[in-house]
Design a protein around this motif. Structure first.
Motif, short mmCIF file in Angstrom:
data_model
loop_
_atom_site.label_atom_id
_atom_site.label_comp_id
_atom_site.label_asym_id
_atom_site.label_seq_id
_atom_site.Cartn_x
_atom_site.Cartn_y
_atom_site.Cartn_z
N ALA A 185 0.81 -1.22 0.00
CA ALA A 185 0.00 0.00 0.00
C ALA A 185 0.85 1.27 0.00
CB ALA A 185 -0.93 -0.01 1.21
N ILE A 186 1.86 1.34 0.86
CA ILE A 186 2.64 2.58 0.94
C ILE A 186 3.62 2.68 -0.23
CG2 ILE A 186 4.25 3.91 2.37
CD1 ILE A 186 2.86 2.70 4.83
N ALA A 292 7.87 5.51 5.96
CA ALA A 292 6.53 5.94 6.39
C ALA A 292 5.73 4.72 6.79
CB ALA A 292 5.82 6.71 5.28
N SER A 293 4.88 4.89 7.79
CA SER A 293 4.02 3.79 8.23
C SER A 293 2.66 4.35 8.62
CB SER A 293 4.65 3.07 9.43
OG SER A 293 4.80 3.97 10.51
N THR A 295 -0.77 3.86 11.28
CA THR A 295 -1.38 3.22 12.44
C THR A 295 -2.87 3.17 12.14
OG1 THR A 295 0.25 4.35 13.80
CG2 THR A 295 -1.57 3.30 14.95
N ASP A 296 -3.35 2.05 11.64
CA ASP A 296 -4.68 1.90 11.01
C ASP A 296 -5.06 3.22 10.30
OD1 ASP A 296 -6.21 3.27 13.24
OD2 ASP A 296 -5.55 1.52 14.36
N ILE A 297 -6.24 3.80 10.61
CA ILE A 297 -6.56 5.04 9.89
C ILE A 297 -6.30 6.28 10.74
CG2 ILE A 297 -8.23 4.08 8.28
CD1 ILE A 297 -10.47 5.00 10.15
N ARG A 298 -5.72 6.09 11.91
CA ARG A 298 -5.56 7.22 12.82
C ARG A 298 -4.43 8.15 12.42
NH1 ARG A 298 -4.98 3.97 18.23
NH2 ARG A 298 -4.73 2.30 16.72
N GLU A 299 -3.34 7.56 11.94
CA GLU A 299 -2.13 8.36 11.88
C GLU A 299 -1.13 7.81 10.87
OE1 GLU A 299 -0.66 10.38 15.69
OE2 GLU A 299 0.32 8.41 15.61
N VAL A 300 -0.32 8.73 10.37
CA VAL A 300 0.81 8.36 9.52
C VAL A 300 2.08 8.82 10.24
CG1 VAL A 300 1.96 8.84 7.32
CG2 VAL A 300 -0.54 8.63 7.40
N VAL A 301 3.10 7.96 10.23
CA VAL A 301 4.39 8.33 10.80
C VAL A 301 5.42 8.42 9.66
CG1 VAL A 301 6.35 7.44 12.16
CG2 VAL A 301 4.03 7.40 13.12
N VAL A 302 6.17 9.52 9.64
CA VAL A 302 7.24 9.67 8.65
C VAL A 302 8.56 9.77 9.40
CG1 VAL A 302 8.09 11.02 6.71
CG2 VAL A 302 5.65 10.96 7.19
N HIS A 303 9.53 8.97 8.99
CA HIS A 303 10.82 8.95 9.68
C HIS A 303 11.94 9.04 8.65
CE1 HIS A 303 14.27 7.55 11.92
NE2 HIS A 303 14.34 6.44 11.20
N HIS A 304 12.97 9.80 8.98
CA HIS A 304 14.14 9.88 8.10
C HIS A 304 15.40 9.91 8.96
CE1 HIS A 304 17.36 12.41 6.21
NE2 HIS A 304 17.16 11.53 5.24
N HIS A 305 16.43 9.17 8.56
CA HIS A 305 17.73 9.36 9.19
C HIS A 305 18.83 9.01 8.18
CE1 HIS A 305 17.57 4.93 10.16
NE2 HIS A 305 18.84 5.03 9.83
N LYS A 306 20.00 9.52 8.47
CA LYS A 306 21.13 9.22 7.60
C LYS A 306 22.30 8.82 8.50
CE LYS A 306 23.79 11.09 3.79
NZ LYS A 306 24.07 12.24 2.94
N GLN A 307 22.89 7.69 8.22
CA GLN A 307 24.03 7.23 9.04
C GLN A 307 25.29 7.99 8.64
OE1 GLN A 307 23.73 5.42 11.56
NE2 GLN A 307 21.89 4.16 11.27
N VAL A 308 26.20 8.28 9.54
CA VAL A 308 26.14 7.85 10.93
C VAL A 308 25.32 8.86 11.71
CG1 VAL A 308 27.54 7.47 12.99
CG2 VAL A 308 28.38 6.70 10.76
N THR A 309 24.36 8.40 12.51
CA THR A 309 23.52 9.34 13.24
C THR A 309 23.66 9.15 14.74
OG1 THR A 309 21.25 10.09 13.61
CG2 THR A 309 21.51 7.78 13.04
N ALA A 406 2.64 9.88 -0.15
CA ALA A 406 2.89 11.26 -0.59
C ALA A 406 3.81 11.98 0.39
CB ALA A 406 1.56 12.01 -0.75
N LEU A 407 3.61 11.74 1.68
CA LEU A 407 4.49 12.37 2.68
C LEU A 407 5.91 11.83 2.57
CD1 LEU A 407 2.02 12.42 5.72
CD2 LEU A 407 2.85 14.40 4.44
N LEU A 408 6.01 10.58 2.17
CA LEU A 408 7.33 9.97 1.94
C LEU A 408 8.03 10.67 0.77
CD1 LEU A 408 9.00 7.66 3.11
CD2 LEU A 408 7.57 6.06 1.83
N VAL A 409 7.29 10.97 -0.27
CA VAL A 409 7.87 11.70 -1.40
C VAL A 409 8.34 13.09 -0.94
CG1 VAL A 409 7.44 12.71 -3.68
CG2 VAL A 409 6.47 10.47 -3.11
N LEU A 410 7.51 13.77 -0.14
CA LEU A 410 7.92 15.09 0.36
C LEU A 410 9.20 14.99 1.17
CD1 LEU A 410 4.68 16.96 1.54
CD2 LEU A 410 5.78 16.97 -0.68
N GLU A 411 9.33 13.91 1.93
CA GLU A 411 10.54 13.73 2.75
C GLU A 411 11.77 13.56 1.85
OE1 GLU A 411 10.16 14.22 5.87
OE2 GLU A 411 12.23 13.84 6.43
N VAL A 412 11.60 12.84 0.74
CA VAL A 412 12.70 12.70 -0.22
C VAL A 412 13.05 14.07 -0.82
CG1 VAL A 412 13.31 11.73 -2.49
CG2 VAL A 412 12.24 10.26 -0.76
#
Ligand code: ZN
Length: 467
Positions: A185-186, A292-293, A295-309, A406-412
Motif C-alpha cells: 500500500a505505501i 513511512a508507516s 497506524t490503522d486510519i488514525r495516523e501516519v508516521v514519517v521517519h528519516h535518518h542518515k548514518q552515521v547518526t 505522498a508524505l514519503l515523497v515530500l521527505e525525499v
C-alpha cells in the motif's frame, strides 16, 4: 476517463470491500455487516473542467476515494449520491450534503464554505495530498461525523506547513540509486505521488509477495488484472511510463533477501507492513532511510535518518511494543503454531501442515508462503475468529496509505531536492483527519533498549560502512 463519467466500484473485489468494512467496523465499533452497509454510498463530484488545478484534485480524489466507497461520479448524475463534493469555484448542482474543497493563496480549505476564486497554481504533488484530506473529510461527512476523530467542520491546510521549499518541486531530484522495500500500500502510494516530481536515478523495487484480492482496497496502482501476479513486477509495469528520468527495476524478493556485500544499501525507502520487518531491515545497515508507516486510519508516521547518526534508527523508532507481542501470540494461538513461527512472517511448509490440522477447512497448499497477517485477516473477515473482535489487524483505507506515500515523497524532496528546506527533526506524526502540524515534528533520540544501537557488533559494522 476519470474526469467525466461514472466510476463504479466493480473494480473492487469482495475481499477488498470486506477489508474496508473491517476497517470501518473497528473504527465505529460496528459489526462487519453494518459497516459494509454504512460504506455502501455513492459520491458526486462537481468541478469546472476549465480549472486545471481543481480538475487535477478531482481526478486524484476520484481515483483514491473509489477504493473506499461504492461509486463516485464526476459532473454526472446526482440522483443516487448521498454527498456532493464541490472542488474549486463552481456552483453546486444538487440539494445533497456538501463538501467544498478550495485553494486560495497558500492554503487549502475543505469543509462547509467555498472560496469564490479560481484555484491558483500550486506544486502538482499537492493535488494528491489535498485529495487524501478531502477523502477523509468526505468519509466523515457521509457518515454524519460518526468517526471518532473530532474533525473540524472546516479543515484549513497551510501548504507551507509541509516544510518543503517551493523551489525543490520545480527542479530535478536526484535519488541516484535507491531501494524501495515493499510494493504494497505505501510503496504504491509513494510511486503514485512521485509521478508529480522529476526524480532522476534508479529505484530497485523489492517485494516477494503477489497481488491478492484483499489488496485492491488500498494498493492504488493494482486492479483485478494484477491478481496473483508479483507485486514488484506489476508496480514497476504500471508506474514506469510516468517517469522519464527514473528507472524502476523489480526484484521479487524481500529487501532482506537481496543482501550484497559492503555499503550496498546507501539509500532506502521503507514501505513494508510491520514493525518487525522494519527492525529486520535496520539489520541490513541502510545508509539513508526514508520511512513511512500507518497506524490503522488514525495516523501516519514519517521517519528519516542518515548514518552515521547520533539519533534514532529504524529499530529505535519501531521498538517491539506490547501490542505487537500480544498480536503475535493471538495469531499463534488461533492458528495452532508457535510464536517463533509467526515471527517468520511467512507461513512455512511445516507451519502450513500444523495450521491445516488445526483449522481443517484450510488447504495446506493454498497457505504455504503467504503472510500470517494476510491469512489471519481473511479468517477474521469470514467470521472464523470472532473472539478477536476489536483486535483484528485492520488495513487502512486507500487515502491513508496514499497520504503516507505522498508524505514519503515530500521527505525525499525535502532532503534531496534543490531548495534549502528547514530540517531539524527525524520523526513526524501526521493525522489524515487534522491539518499537518510542524510542532508535532520531533528529533527522536536513540532508545536505550534498541536491538540495533544496543548491539556493539552491529554498531561497529555500521560505523565501518558509513563513517
Ligand atoms: Zn536504534
Amino acid at each position: 476517463m476519470a474526469s467525466e463519467g461514472q466510476m463504479r466500484s466493480d473494480h473492487l473485489t469482495p475481499e477488498a470491500r470486506a477489508e474496508n468494512a473491517a476497517m470501518l467496523a473497528a473504527a465505529l465499533g460496528l459489526n462487519v455487516t453494518e459497516a459494509a452497509e454504512a460504506l455502501s454510498f455513492d459520491v458526486a463530484v462537481t468541478v469546472d473542467p476549465a480549472d486545471n488545478v481543481a480538475s487535477t484534485i478531482a481526478t486524484e480524489f476520484v481515483q483514491i476515494f473509489r477504493r473506499t466507497v461504492r461509486s463516485i461520479e464526476t459532473n454526472g448524475n446526482y440522483n443516487a449520491s448521498c454527498l456532493e463534493v464541490v472542488i474549486g469555484n463552481v456552483a453546486s448542482r444538487s440539494d445533497l450534503k456538501k463538501l467544498f474543497v478550495s485553494v486560495a493563496g497558500r492554503q487549502v480549505t475543505i469543509g462547509d464554505s467555498q472560496t469564490e476564486m479560481r484555484c491558483p497554481q500550486m506544486p502538482h504533488i499537492f493535488s494528491v495530498l489535498v485529495a487524501c484530506y478531502a477523502c477523509a473529510a468526505a468519509l466523515q461527512r457521509a457518515l454524519d461525523g460518526r468517526l471518532p476523530f473530532n474533525m473540524a467542520s472546516q479543515l484549513v491546510i497551510p501548504l507551507d506547513e509541509f516544510g518543503v521549499n517551493e523551489k525543490s518541486f520545480n527542479a530535478p531530484v536526484n535519488i541516484e540509486k535507491a531501494y524501495l522495500a515493499g510494493a504494497g500500500a505505501i510503496g504504491n502510494g509513494f510511486l503514485w505521488a512521485a509521478r508529480y516530481i522529476d526524480i532522476h536515478g534508479e529505484i530497485y523495487v523489492a517485494d516477494d509477495d503477489v497481488v491478492s484480492p484483499g489488496n485492491l482496497n488500498r494498493q492504488i496502482w493494482f486492479t483485478k488484472e494484477d491478481l496473483d501476479e508479483p507485486k514488484a513486477d506489476r508496480l514497476v509495469l504500471h508506474a514506469q511510463p510516468f517517469f522519464q528520468n527514473l528507472k524502476l527495476i523489480p526484484r521479487r524478493k524481500r529487501l532482506q533477501d537481496l543482501r550484497e556485500d559492503g555499503p550496498w544499501l546507501r539509500r532506502l525507502i521503507v514501505a513494508v507492513d510491520s514493525r518487525r520487518a522494519r527492525r529486520e531491515i535496520q539489520n541490513e545497515f541502510p545508509g539513508e532511510v526514508f520511512d513511512a508507516s500507518t497506524t490503522d486510519i488514525r495516523e501516519v508516521v514519517v521517519h528519516h535518518h542518515k548514518q552515521v547518526t547520533e539519533h534514532a534508527c529504524l529499530s529505535c523508532i519501531y521498538e517491539a511494543d506490547p501490542e505487537e507481542t500480544s498480536r503475535e501470540a493471538h495469531i499463534a494461538e488461533h492458528l495452532g503454531v508457535s510464536v517463533a513461527e509467526v515471527r517468520q512472517e511467512r507461513i512455512s511448509d511445516q507451519a502450513a501442515n500444523q495450521i491445516a490440522q488445526h483449522i481443517p477447512k484450510l488447504d495446506k497448499r493454498a497457505i504455504v508462503g503467504i503472510a500470517y497477517d494476510t491469512l489471519f485477516k481473511q479468517l477474521c473477515g469470514e467470521g472464523e475468529l470472532k473472539s478477536l473482535e476489536g483486535r483484528r489487524i485492520v488495513a487502512p483505507f486507500a487515502f491513508v496509505s496514499v497520504l503516507a506515500g505522498a508524505l514519503l515523497v515530500l521527505e525525499v524532496v525535502r532532503n534531496l531536492g534543490a531548495g534549502v528546506s528547514r530540517k531539524d527533526h527525524n520523526y513526524w506524526r501526521v493525522s489524515p483527519w487534522h491539518p499537518p502540524l510542524r510542532r508535532r515534528q520531533q528529533l527522536r533520540p536513540k532508545q536505550s533498549g534498541c536491538e540495533f544501537c544496543g548491539n556493539s557488533t552491529l554498531t561497529q559494522i555500521n560505523l565501518k560502512l558509513w563513517l
